[in-house]
Write an enzyme that holds these catalytic residues in place. Structure first.
Site, PDB file in Angstrom:
ATOM      1  N   LYS A  38      -2.647 -38.620  21.080  1.00 32.58           N
ATOM      2  CA  LYS A  38      -2.855 -37.185  21.298  1.00 32.58           C
ATOM      3  C   LYS A  38      -2.322 -36.389  20.109  1.00 32.58           C
ATOM      4  CE  LYS A  38       1.534 -36.494  23.743  1.00 32.58           C
ATOM      5  NZ  LYS A  38       2.189 -35.957  24.940  1.00 32.58           N
ATOM      6  N   ARG A  93       5.736 -31.585  36.374  1.00 30.92           N
ATOM      7  CA  ARG A  93       4.657 -30.994  35.578  1.00 30.92           C
ATOM      8  C   ARG A  93       3.334 -31.345  36.266  1.00 30.92           C
ATOM      9  NH1 ARG A  93       5.723 -32.840  29.396  1.00 30.92           N
ATOM     10  NH2 ARG A  93       4.449 -34.507  30.281  1.00 30.92           N
ATOM     11  N   TYR A 142      13.491 -14.904   0.630  1.00 27.73           N
ATOM     12  CA  TYR A 142      13.585 -13.684   1.439  1.00 27.73           C
ATOM     13  C   TYR A 142      14.970 -13.497   2.044  1.00 27.73           C
ATOM     14  CZ  TYR A 142       8.466 -13.461   1.344  1.00 27.73           C
ATOM     15  OH  TYR A 142       7.150 -13.382   0.949  1.00 27.73           O
ATOM     16  N   MET A 172       6.186 -18.921   3.977  1.00 30.89           N
ATOM     17  CA  MET A 172       4.927 -19.427   4.527  1.00 30.89           C
ATOM     18  C   MET A 172       4.367 -20.596   3.720  1.00 30.89           C
ATOM     19  SD  MET A 172       1.366 -17.413   5.358  1.00 30.89           S
ATOM     20  CE  MET A 172       2.127 -16.410   6.651  1.00 30.89           C
TER      21      MET A 172
END
Length: 378
Positions: free
Chosen positions: A38, A136, A270, A318
Site C-alpha cells: 500500500k 478502526r 527562514y 519547501m
C-alpha cells in the site's frame, strides 16, 4: 544518471526487498506471506516491489485502497491481491472482475459486493474483517453473527466466496501489552463462530510486521508484513533492522547545489533559527518538504556529507535546506545521504523519525512523487 535524477533521488534496492521477504518467511515457516505494498509500497514503488516480493516467495499482496490493487493488475501483476479500505460506491465491480480479494467489515459493504458480483456474473472473493479491539475498521463482535450469517447466505447463492477471516493488532509493537492476548482470544472466538456457521476460509490472518517478528502464535495461515518488507524496523524497541535480520531498501540521496563560505553571525534559512558561531562553510541540499523531508526535523535531521554526519542547520524549506560543514571542504555536486543503512555508516529513517518526533513508517512513505526512484537489483 540524468540531470533530473541528480537533484534528489531514492535508490531502491530490490535485492534487499527479496532478502527481507525471505527472512520474514523464515520467521513464519508454516504460514504464507502477504507483502503489503500500500501507499506505493511505503514510498518504495508498488509495482517493482510487488514483483520483487513475489520473486522471493510472497504468495499474496496487500493494498489499502481498491485503486492501488487495480493499478497493480493494470501493470500486469498477477497472483492473489487483497484490498481492504472501502467506502460506499467504490469500484466493487472492477475489483470482482480483476479477481481481487475484497475486505468486508459491515453489512453495507457485503450488500454492495453482492450487487457487483451479480452485475459481473462472477463470484466475488470476500474476506471478513473482525474488529478484535483496534477500534478502526472491522466488524464488532456484537454485529459479527449477523455479518457472518449474511455472508453464509451470499455464499449459498453463489455471489461471494469467503476466502479469509482477518483482523489487525493495536499494540503488537509493544511486546507483552495486555491488548495482544485479548485480541488473539477475540479473534479465535470470532473465527470459531464463522467456521461453526459453515465458513471454511483459505486464509486466517492477523500478524503485521511486529507480530510476524515477535508473536508466532499470531501467524495462523498467513502473515502480513508491511514496513519490515522494506528493511525498516517497525519499532525501535524491537531492535534495529540488522538485529532483526533485515536490510533497508531505500537510500535517499541528493547532490549539493551550492557550497559557500559565510562569516560568523550569519543567519541561515527562514526565521534565522540557526546563526553561525564562526566563519564556516554552508552546503545547500536541494530537497525540502515538497519532497517529503519533514519540516519538523528542522535543526535536527541528520545528513551524511563528506564522511561525517551533520544536522540540518535552521529550517527545512519547501525545496531545500542547509547543513553547516563547520569549515570542511565540499563542492557543488558532492553527494549527501539523508538516510539509508546504518551498517554503511549512514543516517537511518529511524534517525529522521526521532528528529521529527514521528515514526519511521512516515519518513519513508512521505517521500514524494517528484523524487525519482532509481531501482537496483532489478
Amino acid at each position: 544518471m540524468n540531470e533530473t535524477v541528480t537533484r534528489v533521488y531514492a535508490e531502491i534496492d530490490l535485492d534487499a526487498v527479496r532478502e527481507n521477504v525471505r527472512a520474514l518467511r523464515e520467521r513464519a515457516p508454516r504460514s504464507q506471506l502477504m507483502a503489503v505494498v500500500k501507499a506505493n509500497a511505503y514510498g518504495h514503488g508498488a509495482v517493482e516491489c510487488a514483483r520483487a516480493a513475489q520473486q522471493a516467495g510472497a504468495t499474496w499482496l496487500g493494498t489499502a485502497t481498491p485503486d492501488e490493487a487495480l493499478a497493480l493488475r493494470a501493470a500486469g501483476v498477477e497472483g492473489r491481491i487483497m484490498c481492504w479500505l472501502w467506502t460506499p460506491g467504490g469500484p466493487w465491480r472492477q475489483a470482482v472482475e480483476a479477481d481481487l480479494d475484497v475486505s468486508v467489515s459491515g453489512m453495507w459493504a457485503l450488500d454492495e459486493v453482492r450487487e457487483a458480483a451479480r452485475a459481473a456474473g462472477r463470484t466475488a472473493r470476500v474476506q471478513l474483517k473482525a474488529d478484535t479491539g483496534l477500534g478502526r475498521n472491522g466488524c464488532q463482535p456484537a454485529d459479527w453473527e449477523d455479518l457472518v450469517g449474511a455472508a453464509v447466505a451470499a455464499q449459498a447463492e453463489g455471489t461471494v466466496q469467503v476466502t479469509g477471516i482477518w483482523s489487525h493488532f493495536a499494540c503488537a509493537d509493544e511486546p507483552g501489552h495486555p491488548s495482544i492476548r485479548l485480541q488473539l482470544d477475540a479473534f479465535r472466538e470470532m473465527l470459531a463462530h464463522a467456521e461453526k456457521e459453515g465458513i471454511d476460509p483459505e486464509v486466517r490472518h492477523m500478524a503485521n510486521s511486529p507480530a510476524t517478528l515477535t508473536l508466532p502464535e499470531s501467524h495462523f495461515d498467513l502473515v502480513r508484513p508491511g514496513l519490515a518488507v522494506y528493511g525498516v524496523s517497525p519499532a525501535p524497541e524491537l531492535g534495529t533492522p540488522a538485529q532483526l535480520g533485515l536490510r533497508p531498501a531505500m537510500t535517499l540521496k541528493a547532490s549539493l547545489a551550492l557550497v559557500k563560505t559565510v562569516p560568523a553571525g550569519h543567519g541561515v534559512s527562514y526565521g534565522h533559527h540557526y546563526v553561525t558561531g564562526a566563519e564556516t562553510t554552508l552546503a545547500l541540499v536541494p530537497a525540502g518538504y515538497a519532497d517529503g523531508i519533514p519540516r519538523h526535523a528542522s535543526g535536527r535531521g541528520p545528513v551524511l556529507v563528506g564522511g561525517r554526519i551533520r544536522q540540518v542547520a535552521g529550517r527545512v524549506a519547501m525545496d531545500q535546506f542547509v547543513v553547516d560543514l563547520e569549515g570542511d571542504e565540499a563542492r557543488a555536486g558532492d553527494e549527501a545521504v539523508l538516510f539509508g543503512d546504518a551498517e554503511r555508516g549512514e543516517p537511518t529513517a529511524e534517525d529522521w523519525a526521532q528528529a521529527a518526533q514521528t515514526i519511521a513508517y512516515e519518513i519513508v512513505t512521505r517521500i514524494g512523487g517528484r523524487v525519482p526512484r532509481v531501482y537496483l537489483g532489478g
